[in-house]
Scaffold this motif. Structure first.
Motif, PDB file in Angstrom:
ATOM      1  N   ASP A  70      -9.751 -57.657  15.468  1.00  0.00           N
ATOM      2  CA  ASP A  70     -10.764 -58.060  14.490  1.00  0.00           C
ATOM      3  C   ASP A  70     -10.830 -57.132  13.290  1.00  0.00           C
ATOM      4  O   ASP A  70     -11.287 -57.534  12.215  1.00  0.00           O
ATOM      5  CB  ASP A  70     -12.146 -58.115  15.154  1.00  0.00           C
ATOM      6  N   SER A  71     -10.389 -55.895  13.444  1.00  0.00           N
ATOM      7  CA  SER A  71     -10.504 -54.925  12.349  1.00  0.00           C
ATOM      8  C   SER A  71      -9.186 -54.646  11.641  1.00  0.00           C
ATOM      9  O   SER A  71      -9.163 -53.891  10.663  1.00  0.00           O
ATOM     10  CB  SER A  71     -11.075 -53.603  12.878  1.00  0.00           C
ATOM     11  N   ASP A  72      -8.071 -55.228  12.111  1.00  0.00           N
ATOM     12  CA  ASP A  72      -6.761 -54.881  11.543  1.00  0.00           C
ATOM     13  C   ASP A  72      -6.665 -55.193  10.043  1.00  0.00           C
ATOM     14  O   ASP A  72      -6.142 -54.381   9.264  1.00  0.00           O
ATOM     15  CB  ASP A  72      -5.643 -55.596  12.289  1.00  0.00           C
TER      16      ASP A  72
ATOM     17  N   VAL B 213     -14.628 -56.947   8.623  1.00  0.00           N
ATOM     18  CA  VAL B 213     -14.118 -57.100   9.986  1.00  0.00           C
ATOM     19  C   VAL B 213     -14.428 -58.525  10.425  1.00  0.00           C
ATOM     20  O   VAL B 213     -15.527 -59.040  10.217  1.00  0.00           O
ATOM     21  CB  VAL B 213     -14.800 -56.079  10.920  1.00  0.00           C
ATOM     22  N   THR B 214     -13.435 -59.201  11.009  1.00  0.00           N
ATOM     23  CA  THR B 214     -13.626 -60.605  11.369  1.00  0.00           C
ATOM     24  C   THR B 214     -14.544 -60.746  12.572  1.00  0.00           C
ATOM     25  O   THR B 214     -14.602 -59.878  13.448  1.00  0.00           O
ATOM     26  CB  THR B 214     -12.282 -61.289  11.644  1.00  0.00           C
ATOM     27  N   THR B 215     -15.260 -61.861  12.608  1.00  0.00           N
ATOM     28  CA  THR B 215     -16.295 -62.037  13.633  1.00  0.00           C
ATOM     29  C   THR B 215     -16.029 -63.230  14.550  1.00  0.00           C
ATOM     30  O   THR B 215     -16.796 -63.474  15.477  1.00  0.00           O
ATOM     31  CB  THR B 215     -17.659 -62.227  12.968  1.00  0.00           C
ATOM     32  N   SER B 216     -14.963 -63.986  14.297  1.00  0.00           N
ATOM     33  CA  SER B 216     -14.625 -65.132  15.150  1.00  0.00           C
ATOM     34  C   SER B 216     -13.157 -65.454  14.960  1.00  0.00           C
ATOM     35  O   SER B 216     -12.497 -64.954  14.033  1.00  0.00           O
ATOM     36  CB  SER B 216     -15.483 -66.354  14.786  1.00  0.00           C
ATOM     37  N   ASP B 217     -12.658 -66.326  15.833  1.00  0.00           N
ATOM     38  CA  ASP B 217     -11.259 -66.731  15.721  1.00  0.00           C
ATOM     39  C   ASP B 217     -11.016 -67.484  14.419  1.00  0.00           C
ATOM     40  O   ASP B 217      -9.994 -67.282  13.748  1.00  0.00           O
ATOM     41  CB  ASP B 217     -10.885 -67.613  16.927  1.00  0.00           C
ATOM     42  N   ASN B 218     -11.943 -68.342  14.048  1.00  0.00           N
ATOM     43  CA  ASN B 218     -11.783 -69.088  12.790  1.00  0.00           C
ATOM     44  C   ASN B 218     -11.867 -68.159  11.580  1.00  0.00           C
ATOM     45  O   ASN B 218     -11.121 -68.327  10.615  1.00  0.00           O
ATOM     46  CB  ASN B 218     -12.866 -70.163  12.670  1.00  0.00           C
ATOM     47  N   ASP B 219     -12.768 -67.197  11.648  1.00  0.00           N
ATOM     48  CA  ASP B 219     -12.912 -66.228  10.559  1.00  0.00           C
ATOM     49  C   ASP B 219     -11.620 -65.447  10.376  1.00  0.00           C
ATOM     50  O   ASP B 219     -11.151 -65.237   9.244  1.00  0.00           O
ATOM     51  CB  ASP B 219     -14.072 -65.285  10.888  1.00  0.00           C
TER      52      ASP B 219
END
Length: 551
Positions: free
Chosen positions: A376-378, A405-411
């Motif tokens: 999520d943070s890459d 930082v992404t918060t879901s698979d779609n994000d």
């Protein structure tokens, strides 16, 4: 009959002589009305004894009018005139514009005219911040209106140079310094330079506003008294000369040759657009062109970057072990929790395609389906190596990008292709290309003397990763979506982007292209708002820019 006609006509039959006051009463009104604000130069006592009775009576409202004006009470002064609303409006405008700290009005000997009116000369002296002491002479005509004496008010009553629809105002003097380009000449880039209020002389936008104190000499006296149009505020006549201010120029890093090439590349573009160029070796901003001018979208705009962000996504994959020759399927669609992603015009790549191929052709579906290789943070962490998300000290207002930082698979899926919550300015994306060229992030700079501390990226890219990114960006020109640059000199490296925005179906798109020259210190970004496709629409603008520089 107009006032002008009335002045030049015989006195009306039976003009009233009511309203005459004894000399003692008139003097008392003058002293009370003065209020400490005005000193009235009255004629001597012997002369007053010899004054016509009408002159004595007419002097009373005149004195009250001038005293209230000197006391900065426009409404009260206007009450002694024949047109209170007009008088209050103009006097308020003058007092608001000039903001005098002190006003003194000295009147002179009144003379009765053939038509029965009484004319008085007077002198106005004002202490005006920024302009010093200003003085002028005017005159007022007092008329008997059915037994009551009134000051006959018109624009020249305030100042003899005024005409209807005009007012008094201040204009900046000629001592304001200039915003300069890197060669020391006046900068020719309106959206960067900004504007100066023609009356107040203060910078109102851009670098003129940000560095107003420097350019104007720190607010020292440098203003002149002018006649100005009340509607537009435009100065139409100078009444005094302004003291010279001691402003200092503000020097920028803009290269006039590069700036002109960027501006010319946008000529004829029908949508809002920007071109930014930076020097990868030191971060100097060489050009920032906007069409139209005004809003500086080149440095301040916030946009989804779309597929030009794949430079950062590719860097994250390469850091994780992906190689340019690795197999990379590129189907027509990719679906994530019911959300469908597709390639532009739903293209597919043949079996056997590699990571280098999907980057060069800007295949969305590959990047979306490869999201599982990223935490999520890459993307956020990799973006930091390009300076994105930091607080840049550039010397002007900028938007420095954001990759949450992404918060879901779609994000995460949308973020891999520069959508969702990822945002950048053209300057940020030009800096991304510059970082690939240079190998390390150099914070962009526009006004070096104003920069206290440049932002430093908290992490650095691996040298092997930057080397492979250069190969990928060159292949995007020679065999991919940036083919508009293929035949240009300078070994251009590039990445295209078509960024969706809004809620329409099909979505509208911004057109992007970023890149750098392999044989010189030049990195750049092109953005066309609501401008179509990166390769088809931003590509030709980028090509014109590079041709302008070459030719």
């Amino acid at each position: 009959m107009s006032r002008t006609d009335r002045r030049n006509s015989p006195a009306p039959h039976g003009r009233s002589r009511r309203g005459r006051l004894p000399l003692g009463i008139a003097v008392t009104l003058l002293l009370l009305a003065g209020g400490g604000y005005a000193a009235f130069g009255l004629v001597g006592a012997d002369a007053r004894e010899e004054e016509d009775a009408d002159v004595k009576s007419a002097r009373v409202p005149l004195a009250a009018f001038l005293a209230a004006w000197a006391g900065h009470d426009a409404r009260k002064a206007a009450s002694y005139t024949d047109t209170p609303d007009d008088a209050a409006s103009l006097l308020t405008s003058v007092l608001t514009n000039l903001k005098p700290s002190r006003t003194t009005v000295v009147d002179g000997e009144g003379k009765k005219q053939d038509d029965g009116t009484v004319r008085f000369p007077f002198t106005v002296s004002m202490a005006v911040p920024g302009a010093g002491d200003v003085t002028w002479r005017s005159r007022a005509q007092v008329i008997d209106m059915s037994g009551t004496w009134k000051v006959e008010f018109s624009s020249p009553t305030v100042h003899p140079a005024l005409e209807p629809g005009q007012t008094l105002a201040l204009k900046s003097g000629g001592g304001r310094a200039k915003v300069l380009d890197a060669k020391g000449d006046p900068l020719r880039a309106d959206s960067l330079v900004g504007t100066v209020d023609p009356v107040s002389g203060k910078g109102t936008s851009g670098l003129e506003a940000r560095y107003d104190d420097v350019l104007s000499g720190g607010g020292k006296p440098g203003k002149s008294l002018v006649v100005a149009d009340r509607q537009s505020g435009r100065a139409v006549k100078d009444l005094t000369e302004a003291p010279q201010a001691e402003g200092r120029p503000v020097r920028t890093t803009i290269d006039p040759r590069v700036q002109e090439a960027a501006a010319d590349a946008l000529a004829g573009v029908e949508v809002n657009a920007a071109v930014v160029a930076v020097d990868p070796s030191n971060g100097h901003i060489l050009a920032a062109a906007n069409r139209p001018g005004g809003y500086n979208r080149a440095l301040e705009g916030r946009y989804p970057p779309g597929s030009v962000f794949k430079v950062i996504t590719a860097a994250a994959f390469l850091e994780g072990g992906t190689r340019p020759g690795d197999p990379a399927p590129c189907p027509k669609f990719a679906t994530v929790d019911g959300q469908r992603f597709e390639n532009q015009k739903q293209f597919v790549l043949p079996a056997g395609s590699t990571f280098a191929d999907v980057f060069a052709q800007s295949c969305n579906t590959y990047f979306v389906e490869a999201r599982g290789r990223l935490s999520d943070s890459d993307l956020h962490d990799t973006a930091e190596a390009f300076g994105i998300g930091g607080s840049w000290d550039v010397g002007t207002t900028t938007y420095d990008g954001g990759v949450p930082v992404t918060t879901s698979d779609n994000d995460k899926a949308a973020a891999t292709i520069g959508q969702a919550r990822v945002q950048a300015s053209p300057l940020v994306m030009a800096s991304v290309a510059a970082t690939v060229k240079n190998g390390t992030f150099e914070q962009p700079v526009l006004v070096p003397d104003a920069v206290r501390k440049r932002y430093e990226a908290p992490v650095a890219l691996d040298a092997e990763v930057t080397g492979r990114l250069r190969e990928l960006m060159r292949a995007t020109v020679t065999s991919g979506s940036a083919h508009a640059l293929r035949d240009l000199p300078g070994s251009p490296h590039a990445k295209t982007g078509t960024a969706e925005f809004g809620t329409e179906v099909p979505p509208r798109t911004h057109a992007w292209m970023i890149g750098y020259q392999g044989d010189s210190d030049l990195a750049w970004a092109v953005l066309l708002e609501d401008g179509g496709s990166g390769g088809a629409d931003a590509g030709p603008v980028a090509a014109r820019f590079l041709r302008n520089l070459a030719g």
